[in-house]
Design an enzyme around this catalytic site. Structure first.
Site, short mmCIF file in Angstrom:
data_model
loop_
_atom_site.label_atom_id
_atom_site.label_comp_id
_atom_site.label_asym_id
_atom_site.label_seq_id
_atom_site.Cartn_x
_atom_site.Cartn_y
_atom_site.Cartn_z
N TRP A 100 36.21 45.91 42.26
CA TRP A 100 35.57 46.21 41.33
C TRP A 100 34.71 47.54 41.16
CZ3 TRP A 100 37.07 42.98 37.76
CH2 TRP A 100 37.60 41.71 37.80
N ASP A 167 26.33 47.35 39.42
CA ASP A 167 27.06 45.99 39.11
C ASP A 167 26.60 44.88 39.84
OD1 ASP A 167 28.77 44.02 38.76
OD2 ASP A 167 30.56 45.38 38.87
N LYS A 191 29.19 34.08 37.26
CA LYS A 191 29.04 33.87 38.61
C LYS A 191 27.79 33.27 38.98
CE LYS A 191 32.90 36.81 38.94
NZ LYS A 191 33.26 38.24 38.62
C1 LIG Z 1 33.80 39.40 38.29
C2 LIG Z 1 33.31 40.65 38.60
C3 LIG Z 1 33.44 41.68 37.50
C4 LIG Z 1 34.39 41.55 36.47
O1 LIG Z 1 33.61 40.60 35.24
P1 LIG Z 1 33.93 40.37 33.94
O2 LIG Z 1 33.27 39.87 33.08
O3 LIG Z 1 35.52 39.64 34.28
O4 LIG Z 1 34.81 41.93 33.27
C5 LIG Z 1 33.02 42.98 37.81
N1 LIG Z 1 32.22 43.19 38.91
C6 LIG Z 1 32.05 42.36 39.63
C7 LIG Z 1 31.41 42.46 41.06
C8 LIG Z 1 32.68 41.01 39.62
O5 LIG Z 1 32.33 40.02 40.60
#
Ligand SMILES: *Cc1c(COP(=O)(O)O)cnc(C)c1O
Length: 357
Positions: A100, A167, A191
């Site tokens: 990511w 993020d 999540k």
């Molecule tokens: C799941 C995840 C993403 C992607 O998220 P989307 O909503 O599917 O774009 C980005 N960064 C991290 C750390 C993730 O766990």
């Protein structure tokens, strides 16, 4: 309903209370005779949900007054381009700690110079680099606090000489965070805080308006702040479930309480991984994630991988297969994953050990 232990990485297990409230609101919202997905997003009833959701975010994370919380579409992946579009004038710095992080970094390259301050790619991202220098002339420094695929996590709020952007898709609301250290915190809800379809962005308002490029309205944070996340139609149902999820978290005692539970749950599973001679953890111990626990069969037992997956499946474990890029196993034990599920997985590993003694 069948008993399963849901270790999915996202979308993933949500609090039963939140799902139940969702079912009720889908049938009849606030005695309106209409479903929550049938009412106008400009109605008083909906405004109340938005306000409650914002208030819960502010309260739980103690978000200071000079920040705004936005609920947008597009996923965390949309933020990979929105962040540089709104902040990157000349140069940005990124810490490369996983897939990511790498994707975020790649998007930024379209908007200016990108410096990778450190990377753990050569060791399959099994640790978080700590020795690096953040260039003081960078417009911002981007980190991924929890590396969902590799099971590593940055456990503290670091100091940065430039704007810090994080993020936090997979560890938001898992511990108290000092929001004042960050310029932006963003993530997909799916999540820890709700279903897929809504993205949260916590943003310090004074960092905007510093870049010279034209920003399309839908990608401009200022437009969404002005529109209070309703510049266009917001993802109403995901926001409703997110609100219920945060209510559940508040009733549980908030972030200090959930942090304690998360430490206990992860501790239980890591202890078994370290004790059981058939298994081995993959992440460096000091960087082990409390959310995504990655492990493999120990040396000499590699051939048992498929058998253990079947064994675990027959005992109700769901979603413990590691990400396709790393293999092995990954148990995602987000906030709503009950301790009983973690215990069930531990018991399963013990039984498997007995069989193979
Ligand atoms: C799941 C995840 C993403 C992607 O998220 P989307 O909503 O599917 O774009 C980005 N960064 C991290 C750390 C993730 O766990």
């Amino acid at each position: 309903m069948k008993t399963t232990h849901n270790f999915n990485a996202g979308p993933c297990v949500l609090p039963k209370e939140a799902v139940k409230a969702g079912i009720e609101a889908l049938q009849d919202f606030n005695n309106s005779g209409m479903s929550v997905i049938e009412i106008s997003h400009r109605s008083k009833d909906w405004e109340a949900v938005m306000n409650e959701c914002r208030a819960l975010w502010k309260e739980l994370l103690q978000i200071p007054d000079d920040y705004e919380i936005l609920f947008l579409g597009g996923g965390a992946s949309m933020q990979f381009c929105m962040v540089p579009m709104n902040l990157l004038e000349k140069k940005a710095a990124y810490l490369d700690t996983g897939v990511w992080a790498k994707k975020a970094l790649k998007e930024a390259k379209a908007f200016g110079e990108v410096v990778t301050v450190a990377s753990s790619a050569e060791s399959t991202y099994n640790f978080v680099p700590k020795e690096y220098t953040i260039p003081v002339d960078a417009d911002y420094f981007h980190i991924t606090t929890n590396n969902t695929i590799y099971g590593t996590e940055i456990h503290t709020d670091m100091d940065s000489p430039v704007l810090l952007v994080a993020d936090m898709s997979s560890d938001i609301m898992s511990r108290p965070v000092d929001v004042s250290k960050y310029a932006i915190i963003y993530g997909g809800a799916q999540k820890n805080v709700g279903p897929a379809g809504v993205t949260f962005v916590i943003i310090r308002k004074d960092i905007l308006g510093r870049v010279s490029r034209h920003i399309p309205s839908m990608l401009d944070y200022r437009i969404h702040i002005e529109g209070e996340s309703m510049y266009n139609t917001p993802p109403v149902f995901p926001i409703f479930i997110m609100t219920q999820t945060l209510k559940w978290l508040k009733n549980l005692g908030g972030l200090k309480a959930i942090q304690k539970i998360n430490r206990e749950k992860a501790g239980l599973l890591y202890a078994e991984i370290d004790r059981n001679p058939l298994f081995r953890g993959t992440a460096a111990k000091e960087d082990r994630s409390l959310m995504n626990i990655c492990f493999v069969m120990a040396q000499g037992h590699e051939s048992l991988e498929a058998e253990f997956l079947d064994f675990a499946k027959s005992r109700g474990m769901v979603g413990i297969k590691g990400h396709r890029s790393v293999g092995g196993f990954r148990a995602s034990v987000y906030n709503a994953c009950p301790k009983e599920s973690v215990q069930a997985l531990v018991d399963c590993m013990r039984e498997f050990e007995k069989i193979h003694k």
